[in-house]
Design an enzyme around this catalytic site. Sequence first.
Site, PDB file in Angstrom:
ATOM      1  N   GLU A  29       0.830  -1.197   0.000  1.00  0.00           N
ATOM      2  CA  GLU A  29       0.000   0.000   0.000  1.00  0.00           C
ATOM      3  C   GLU A  29       0.872   1.258   0.000  1.00  0.00           C
ATOM      4  O   GLU A  29       1.809   1.352   0.785  1.00  0.00           O
ATOM      5  CB  GLU A  29      -0.898  -0.006   1.242  1.00  0.00           C
ATOM      6  CG  GLU A  29      -1.847  -1.196   1.243  1.00  0.00           C
ATOM      7  CD  GLU A  29      -2.185  -1.691   2.646  1.00  0.00           C
ATOM      8  OE1 GLU A  29      -1.962  -0.948   3.618  1.00  0.00           O
ATOM      9  OE2 GLU A  29      -2.663  -2.830   2.760  1.00  0.00           O
ATOM     10  N   SER A  58      -5.509  -4.880   1.051  1.00  0.00           N
ATOM     11  CA  SER A  58      -5.966  -6.274   0.989  1.00  0.00           C
ATOM     12  C   SER A  58      -4.800  -7.164   1.381  1.00  0.00           C
ATOM     13  O   SER A  58      -4.212  -7.846   0.545  1.00  0.00           O
ATOM     14  CB  SER A  58      -6.423  -6.612  -0.440  1.00  0.00           C
ATOM     15  OG  SER A  58      -7.458  -5.752  -0.873  1.00  0.00           O
ATOM     16  N   GLU A  59      -4.442  -7.142   2.656  1.00  0.00           N
ATOM     17  CA  GLU A  59      -3.185  -7.789   3.075  1.00  0.00           C
ATOM     18  C   GLU A  59      -3.121  -9.257   2.669  1.00  0.00           C
ATOM     19  O   GLU A  59      -2.081  -9.743   2.218  1.00  0.00           O
ATOM     20  CB  GLU A  59      -2.978  -7.666   4.594  1.00  0.00           C
ATOM     21  CG  GLU A  59      -2.481  -6.300   5.035  1.00  0.00           C
ATOM     22  CD  GLU A  59      -3.599  -5.294   5.214  1.00  0.00           C
ATOM     23  OE1 GLU A  59      -4.777  -5.674   5.022  1.00  0.00           O
ATOM     24  OE2 GLU A  59      -3.310  -4.134   5.553  1.00  0.00           O
ATOM     25  N   PHE A  82       2.980  -2.346   8.861  1.00  0.00           N
ATOM     26  CA  PHE A  82       3.223  -2.586  10.282  1.00  0.00           C
ATOM     27  C   PHE A  82       3.118  -4.093  10.516  1.00  0.00           C
ATOM     28  O   PHE A  82       2.270  -4.739   9.883  1.00  0.00           O
ATOM     29  CB  PHE A  82       2.164  -1.904  11.155  1.00  0.00           C
ATOM     30  CG  PHE A  82       2.230  -0.403  11.165  1.00  0.00           C
ATOM     31  CD1 PHE A  82       2.861   0.269  12.204  1.00  0.00           C
ATOM     32  CD2 PHE A  82       1.652   0.341  10.149  1.00  0.00           C
ATOM     33  CE1 PHE A  82       2.915   1.663  12.221  1.00  0.00           C
ATOM     34  CE2 PHE A  82       1.707   1.730  10.159  1.00  0.00           C
ATOM     35  CZ  PHE A  82       2.343   2.396  11.197  1.00  0.00           C
ATOM     36  N   ASP A  84       1.776  -5.429  12.811  1.00  0.00           N
ATOM     37  CA  ASP A  84       0.413  -5.640  13.302  1.00  0.00           C
ATOM     38  C   ASP A  84      -0.546  -5.932  12.140  1.00  0.00           C
ATOM     39  O   ASP A  84      -1.460  -6.742  12.261  1.00  0.00           O
ATOM     40  CB  ASP A  84      -0.068  -4.394  14.049  1.00  0.00           C
ATOM     41  CG  ASP A  84       1.008  -3.799  14.935  1.00  0.00           C
ATOM     42  OD1 ASP A  84       0.914  -3.943  16.155  1.00  0.00           O
ATOM     43  OD2 ASP A  84       1.972  -3.199  14.399  1.00  0.00           O
ATOM     44  N   HIS A 128      -0.267  -0.769  16.743  1.00  0.00           N
ATOM     45  CA  HIS A 128       0.765  -0.262  15.839  1.00  0.00           C
ATOM     46  C   HIS A 128       2.140  -0.285  16.499  1.00  0.00           C
ATOM     47  O   HIS A 128       3.014   0.483  16.120  1.00  0.00           O
ATOM     48  CB  HIS A 128       0.457   1.189  15.419  1.00  0.00           C
ATOM     49  CG  HIS A 128      -0.720   1.353  14.518  1.00  0.00           C
ATOM     50  ND1 HIS A 128      -2.003   1.155  14.947  1.00  0.00           N
ATOM     51  CD2 HIS A 128      -0.807   1.698  13.215  1.00  0.00           C
ATOM     52  CE1 HIS A 128      -2.847   1.389  13.934  1.00  0.00           C
ATOM     53  NE2 HIS A 128      -2.147   1.709  12.874  1.00  0.00           N
TER      54      HIS A 128
END
Lengths: 326, 322
Positions: A29, A58-59, A82, A84, A128
């Site tokens: 992204e 859209s990980e 991240f 996370d 985060h």
Amino acid sequence: MSRITYQQACLDALAEEMRRDPRVWALGEDLGRGGVFGQYRGLVAEFGPERIADTPISEATIMGAAVGAALVGTRPVVEMRFSDFALCAVDELVNQAAKARFMFGGQARVPMVIRQPIGMWRSSAAQHSQSLEGWYTHIPGLVVVTPATAADNKGLLKSAIRCDDPVVYMEHKDLWQVPDDVPDGPDHLVPLGKARIAQAGSDCTIVTWSRMLSVALQAAGALAKDGLEAEVIDLRTLWPWDRQAVLDSVARTGRLIVAQEAVVVSGFGAEVAATVAEELGPRLKAPIRRLGSPRAPIAYSPPLEDVLRVTADSIADTAKRLCASG
Amino acid sequence: MQPSPERQREMLRQMQTIRRFEERASDDYHGGAIYGVVHCYIGEEAVAVGVCSTLNRDDQIISTHRGHGHCIAKGADLNRMMAELYGRETGYCKGKGGSMHIADFGIGMLGANGIVAGGIAIVTGAGLAAQLDGKGRVAVSFFGDGASNAGPFHESLNIAAAWKLPVIFVCENNLYAAQTSAAETHAQEDIAARAHGYGIPGVIVDGNDVLAVHGAAAKAVARARAGEGPTLIECKTYRWRRHTERVNQPDFRPEHEIEVWLKKDPIARLVAHLKSQQGQLTDAEWQEMDRQVLRGIEEAVGFAKSSPFPKPEAALEDVFAS
């Protein structure tokens, strides 16, 4: 040698590797906009939007698509922003990327780098700030890298990109602007699995990685004023990890502290501590100590966040007690 | 355009090979020679064969936990497949994968996958690589109705549509996600309708009609090769057997429903079609074809049985490439 930041070092590394090998490309992204920490700044101008690909948020599919693209011969660098956020794509990383080679009987190669910055960074709070490097060391098939300096962020990222296995590459968010002397040119490679003795000493061994290295070095500086010589080892790579470097050091000093930013329970420090206990137990002069975060989510407010940090003082105090007891 | 009679007979032979392979795999599973879990594709053969009949060798596919049909339709070697089911060193994955993980990278078969929806994003990546490569390759994802409710289905359709990737999403809607009926879990009946939300063609096809599947796939493949982007094809079909060969759970499907679908046998349908065309298939030819197929399966079993088990140290090999 140039004095450049951790951020510039990895930017240089990726650009050099993309020039060297047309199969290397990056997706994630905002990469075309420089990446969330500026670690991709300017790359789209040189390499174009096909090789610096901006994806939707859209990980799972970013990770899965990278696995597919790696299986068919490209060498993707995946940006998760991240660590996370990478949790949205753990299936693709753990069930797919890490296992493809083995479960297909060695037919597959998954040469991909999964960048997922870790660590506490300006009151970023619970979602985060995590340091989840230990999780991935538990997964057969993954390489885990945690660079602590700009020089290593160049040399290790280049090695990670050239590696034929999936590499979970965890930069620390608090290090982006930290400068260091970095060797010039495209040949600066740091091998995966080799620790570095950041400071030599004979009274105790402090094993650490990522941002905690600078904290451990501060502690070592304070200890030196009290006449104690701490040896500080930066593991650099958590899998494979340099057992021998640690065992050699502790065999000399007889004392071990493992300092990590991650939650101490089941953190990678436990693996280091257990290994040293198994191999050197009777020869230790003092009990092994692990320092890390208490088992709590990371809080927002600075005084709360500070409760969870390992400090140079806490490392130095621990070292003094160990040295006094031996 | 309809495939030539010769091609149709080849498609029939492949479908029958899938069926006979799985009948044998199921028997040998229940006999104890095949381990773990086996998911049979019987009843759905027309989907794999119809789609793969439109692909080139270097086009890539990813399969599901129910993957034997896709492997065979893409041209996998029966001996190495059966040896894998038998857990032998000569199997496609050296005995490390079993039924759910058969892969043959040499023919563009990027693996059966044990995670529902696990292959959809991977195929999207293969499609992305094909686009970067620019040689006109396409990538096909096979998945079930269950997978269409998982997040990566939606993410992948969106990305593939946004980037016009040469990908074909083939949903094998066999009406059940493991034990639960699609009617209970889908907001609307037709999965193909979701394509509208991503601005790509969504096609419904009779998944038990291999020629209809072939026609829909050929159109989607041509579109993908032309750089016009992905297509979602929903093949309405049914599996004849329970979710897995493991008998620890009952089959919850109503018997009358199973009976209705048994009458829609995709193989009998193609046989009848060919027989109805003057001179394209006689009873004797069909019987001979089946005998040849059975001989091939018998050979594969012989190969598997005569192959050694992997050496114990292989359990720790192939974890890393470097």
